[in-house]
Write a protein that holds these residues in place. Structure first.
Motif, PDB file in Angstrom:
ATOM      1  N   GLY A  17      16.452 -11.212  -0.570  1.00 39.81           N
ATOM      2  CA  GLY A  17      15.636 -10.187   0.079  1.00 39.81           C
ATOM      3  C   GLY A  17      16.107  -8.754  -0.115  1.00 39.81           C
ATOM      4  N   GLN A  18      17.127  -8.510  -0.950  1.00 43.55           N
ATOM      5  CA  GLN A  18      17.589  -7.145  -1.174  1.00 43.55           C
ATOM      6  C   GLN A  18      16.738  -6.471  -2.245  1.00 43.55           C
ATOM      7  OE1 GLN A  18      21.800  -7.456  -2.032  1.00 43.55           O
ATOM      8  NE2 GLN A  18      22.257  -7.150   0.126  1.00 43.55           N
ATOM      9  N   VAL A  19      16.350  -5.228  -1.977  1.00 47.51           N
ATOM     10  CA  VAL A  19      15.528  -4.477  -2.923  1.00 47.51           C
ATOM     11  C   VAL A  19      16.376  -4.064  -4.129  1.00 47.51           C
ATOM     12  CG1 VAL A  19      14.077  -2.439  -3.274  1.00 47.51           C
ATOM     13  CG2 VAL A  19      14.080  -3.603  -1.056  1.00 47.51           C
ATOM     14  N   VAL A  20      15.834  -4.300  -5.313  1.00 43.42           N
ATOM     15  CA  VAL A  20      16.500  -3.923  -6.555  1.00 43.42           C
ATOM     16  C   VAL A  20      15.749  -2.792  -7.245  1.00 43.42           C
ATOM     17  CG1 VAL A  20      17.143  -4.733  -8.877  1.00 43.42           C
ATOM     18  CG2 VAL A  20      17.448  -6.235  -6.900  1.00 43.42           C
ATOM     19  N   LEU A  21      14.423  -2.807  -7.153  1.00 42.62           N
ATOM     20  CA  LEU A  21      13.609  -1.929  -7.970  1.00 42.62           C
ATOM     21  C   LEU A  21      12.291  -1.622  -7.271  1.00 42.62           C
ATOM     22  CD1 LEU A  21      13.434  -0.871 -10.991  1.00 42.62           C
ATOM     23  CD2 LEU A  21      12.386  -3.061 -11.523  1.00 42.62           C
ATOM     24  N   ASP A  22      11.903  -0.342  -7.265  1.00 42.13           N
ATOM     25  CA  ASP A  22      10.586   0.087  -6.796  1.00 42.13           C
ATOM     26  C   ASP A  22       9.805   0.615  -7.980  1.00 42.13           C
ATOM     27  OD1 ASP A  22      10.946  -0.324  -4.010  1.00 42.13           O
ATOM     28  OD2 ASP A  22      11.930   1.610  -3.799  1.00 42.13           O
ATOM     29  N   ILE A  23       8.516   0.277  -8.058  1.00 38.33           N
ATOM     30  CA  ILE A  23       7.697   0.729  -9.178  1.00 38.33           C
ATOM     31  C   ILE A  23       6.288   1.079  -8.716  1.00 38.33           C
ATOM     32  CG2 ILE A  23       8.965  -0.538 -10.944  1.00 38.33           C
ATOM     33  CD1 ILE A  23       6.793  -2.685 -10.807  1.00 38.33           C
ATOM     34  N   THR A  35       0.839  -1.192   0.000  1.00 41.26           N
ATOM     35  CA  THR A  35       0.000   0.000   0.000  1.00 41.26           C
ATOM     36  C   THR A  35       0.877   1.246   0.000  1.00 41.26           C
ATOM     37  OG1 THR A  35      -0.110   0.090   2.405  1.00 41.26           O
ATOM     38  CG2 THR A  35      -1.854  -1.147   1.284  1.00 41.26           C
ATOM     39  N   GLY A  36       0.275   2.377  -0.359  1.00 39.88           N
ATOM     40  CA  GLY A  36       0.945   3.666  -0.239  1.00 39.88           C
ATOM     41  C   GLY A  36       1.906   3.986  -1.360  1.00 39.88           C
ATOM     42  N   SER A  37       2.598   5.110  -1.173  1.00 38.01           N
ATOM     43  CA  SER A  37       3.544   5.604  -2.172  1.00 38.01           C
ATOM     44  C   SER A  37       4.873   4.876  -2.092  1.00 38.01           C
ATOM     45  CB  SER A  37       3.795   7.096  -1.947  1.00 38.01           C
ATOM     46  OG  SER A  37       2.597   7.811  -2.060  1.00 38.01           O
ATOM     47  N   GLN A  38       5.605   4.912  -3.194  1.00 36.52           N
ATOM     48  CA  GLN A  38       6.929   4.326  -3.239  1.00 36.52           C
ATOM     49  C   GLN A  38       7.834   5.009  -2.221  1.00 36.52           C
ATOM     50  OE1 GLN A  38       6.825   4.445  -7.976  1.00 36.52           O
ATOM     51  NE2 GLN A  38       8.848   4.035  -7.198  1.00 36.52           N
ATOM     52  N   PRO A  39       8.754   4.261  -1.617  1.00 34.54           N
ATOM     53  CA  PRO A  39       9.762   4.886  -0.766  1.00 34.54           C
ATOM     54  C   PRO A  39      10.640   5.836  -1.598  1.00 34.54           C
ATOM     55  CG  PRO A  39       9.709   2.505  -0.438  1.00 34.54           C
ATOM     56  CD  PRO A  39       8.859   2.806  -1.632  1.00 34.54           C
ATOM     57  N   ALA A  40      11.428   6.655  -0.926  1.00 34.64           N
ATOM     58  CA  ALA A  40      12.278   7.628  -1.617  1.00 34.64           C
ATOM     59  C   ALA A  40      13.266   6.965  -2.566  1.00 34.64           C
ATOM     60  CB  ALA A  40      13.030   8.474  -0.595  1.00 34.64           C
ATOM     61  N   SER A  41      13.760   5.794  -2.215  1.00 34.31           N
ATOM     62  CA  SER A  41      14.694   5.063  -3.079  1.00 34.31           C
ATOM     63  C   SER A  41      14.669   3.586  -2.695  1.00 34.31           C
ATOM     64  CB  SER A  41      16.111   5.615  -2.932  1.00 34.31           C
ATOM     65  OG  SER A  41      16.753   5.076  -1.797  1.00 34.31           O
ATOM     66  N   PRO A  42      15.226   2.713  -3.540  1.00 31.57           N
ATOM     67  CA  PRO A  42      15.299   1.295  -3.174  1.00 31.57           C
ATOM     68  C   PRO A  42      16.118   1.043  -1.900  1.00 31.57           C
ATOM     69  CG  PRO A  42      15.569   1.529  -5.528  1.00 31.57           C
ATOM     70  CD  PRO A  42      15.613   2.922  -4.947  1.00 31.57           C
ATOM     71  N   ALA A  43      16.961   2.000  -1.510  1.00 34.88           N
ATOM     72  CA  ALA A  43      17.742   1.859  -0.278  1.00 34.88           C
ATOM     73  C   ALA A  43      16.909   2.162   0.965  1.00 34.88           C
ATOM     74  CB  ALA A  43      18.960   2.782  -0.324  1.00 34.88           C
ATOM     75  N   SER A  44      15.727   2.771   0.792  1.00 35.16           N
ATOM     76  CA  SER A  44      14.845   3.091   1.926  1.00 35.16           C
ATOM     77  C   SER A  44      14.177   1.831   2.453  1.00 35.16           C
ATOM     78  CB  SER A  44      13.768   4.082   1.485  1.00 35.16           C
ATOM     79  OG  SER A  44      14.331   5.272   1.005  1.00 35.16           O
ATOM     80  N   ALA A  45      13.773   1.885   3.705  1.00 34.45           N
ATOM     81  CA  ALA A  45      13.084   0.754   4.332  1.00 34.45           C
ATOM     82  C   ALA A  45      11.744   0.496   3.648  1.00 34.45           C
ATOM     83  CB  ALA A  45      12.860   1.047   5.813  1.00 34.45           C
ATOM     84  N   ASP A  46      11.280  -0.749   3.751  1.00 37.38           N
ATOM     85  CA  ASP A  46       9.948  -1.087   3.245  1.00 37.38           C
ATOM     86  C   ASP A  46       8.928  -0.141   3.864  1.00 37.38           C
ATOM     87  OD1 ASP A  46      11.034  -3.261   1.874  1.00 37.38           O
ATOM     88  OD2 ASP A  46      10.429  -4.719   3.384  1.00 37.38           O
ATOM     89  N   SER A  47       7.903   0.217   3.092  1.00 37.58           N
ATOM     90  CA  SER A  47       6.840   1.065   3.618  1.00 37.58           C
ATOM     91  C   SER A  47       5.496   0.509   3.176  1.00 37.58           C
ATOM     92  CB  SER A  47       7.010   2.513   3.143  1.00 37.58           C
ATOM     93  OG  SER A  47       6.874   2.595   1.745  1.00 37.58           O
ATOM     94  N   GLY A  48       4.450   0.955   3.845  1.00 31.31           N
ATOM     95  CA  GLY A  48       3.115   0.469   3.532  1.00 31.31           C
ATOM     96  C   GLY A  48       2.919  -0.953   4.028  1.00 31.31           C
ATOM     97  N   THR A  49       1.689  -1.413   3.900  1.00 34.10           N
ATOM     98  CA  THR A  49       1.325  -2.779   4.289  1.00 34.10           C
ATOM     99  C   THR A  49       1.654  -3.732   3.156  1.00 34.10           C
ATOM    100  OG1 THR A  49      -0.481  -1.938   5.648  1.00 34.10           O
ATOM    101  CG2 THR A  49      -0.610  -4.256   4.981  1.00 34.10           C
ATOM    102  N   LEU A  50       2.289  -4.848   3.484  1.00 35.30           N
ATOM    103  CA  LEU A  50       2.550  -5.883   2.492  1.00 35.30           C
ATOM    104  C   LEU A  50       1.235  -6.587   2.200  1.00 35.30           C
ATOM    105  CD1 LEU A  50       4.414  -7.613   0.733  1.00 35.30           C
ATOM    106  CD2 LEU A  50       4.852  -9.015   2.768  1.00 35.30           C
TER     107      LEU A  50
END
Length: 133
Positions: free
Chosen positions: A91-97, A30-45
Motif C-alpha cells: 500500500g505504499q505510494v511509489v509513483l503518481d501520474i 479524480t482531480g489533480s495529482q498530489p504534490a508528491s508521492p509522500a502526500s496523502a491520497d486525494s480525490g475520489t478513488l
C-alpha cells in the motif's frame, strides 16, 4: 551542462522501480495529482486495478511497458479520472501520474476518463521510463 544517464543505468532504475510494484495496485482517482508521492491520497478513488507480478516487462532503452495490458477492473465510484497512483503490495505510494484518454497527454492511457460505477475501466497503455536527459 545537462545530466545524461547511460542506457544500462536507466534500465536498472526502471527495473528497480518496476520491481517495487510487483503484485501492487494502480488506483485511478479524480482531480489533480498530489504534490508528491509522500502526500496523502486525494480525490475520489474510482477504481483499483491489481498489478501483475511482475508488474512490468523487461526494461529496454530506459523504458518498461506495464504487463498484461489491457488491464481491466470495475469502477467503484463515478467521476472523471485525473490522476493515478501506483502502490506496492503493502500500500505504499511509489509513483503518481497523469491520466488521459488514448489521444490525451497523460502518461496513463484509459479507454475512457468519464467513469461510472460498475463500468469496466480498461488501461490501454502505460510505459515506465527514465529520461535520457
Amino acid at each position: 551542462m545537462a545530466t545524461r544517464i547511460a542506457v544500462n543505468a536507466r534500465n536498472q532504475g526502471v527495473g528497480a522501480v518496476g520491481a517495487l510494484l510487483n503484485g501492487g495496485t494502480l488506483e485511478i482517482r479524480t482531480g489533480s495529482q498530489p504534490a508528491s508521492p509522500a502526500s496523502a491520497d486525494s480525490g475520489t478513488l474510482l477504481v483499483s486495478i491489481p498489478l501483475a507480478n511482475p508488474a512490468f516487462g523487461s526494461p529496454s532503452n530506459g523504458q518498461a511497458a506495464l504487463a498484461g495490458v489491457p488491464r481491466q477492473a470495475q469502477a467503484q465510484a463515478d467521476g472523471t479520472a485525473g490522476h493515478a497512483r501506483f502502490k506496492t503490495s503493502g500500500g505504499q505510494v511509489v509513483l503518481d501520474i497523469a491520466v488521459s484518454d488514448p489521444n490525451g497527454g497523460g502518461e496513463l492511457k484509459l479507454d475512457n476518463v468519464n467513469i461510472v460505477q460498475g463500468q469496466t475501466v480498461t488501461i490501454s497503455g502505460f510505459t515506465l521510463s527514465l529520461p535520457q536527459e
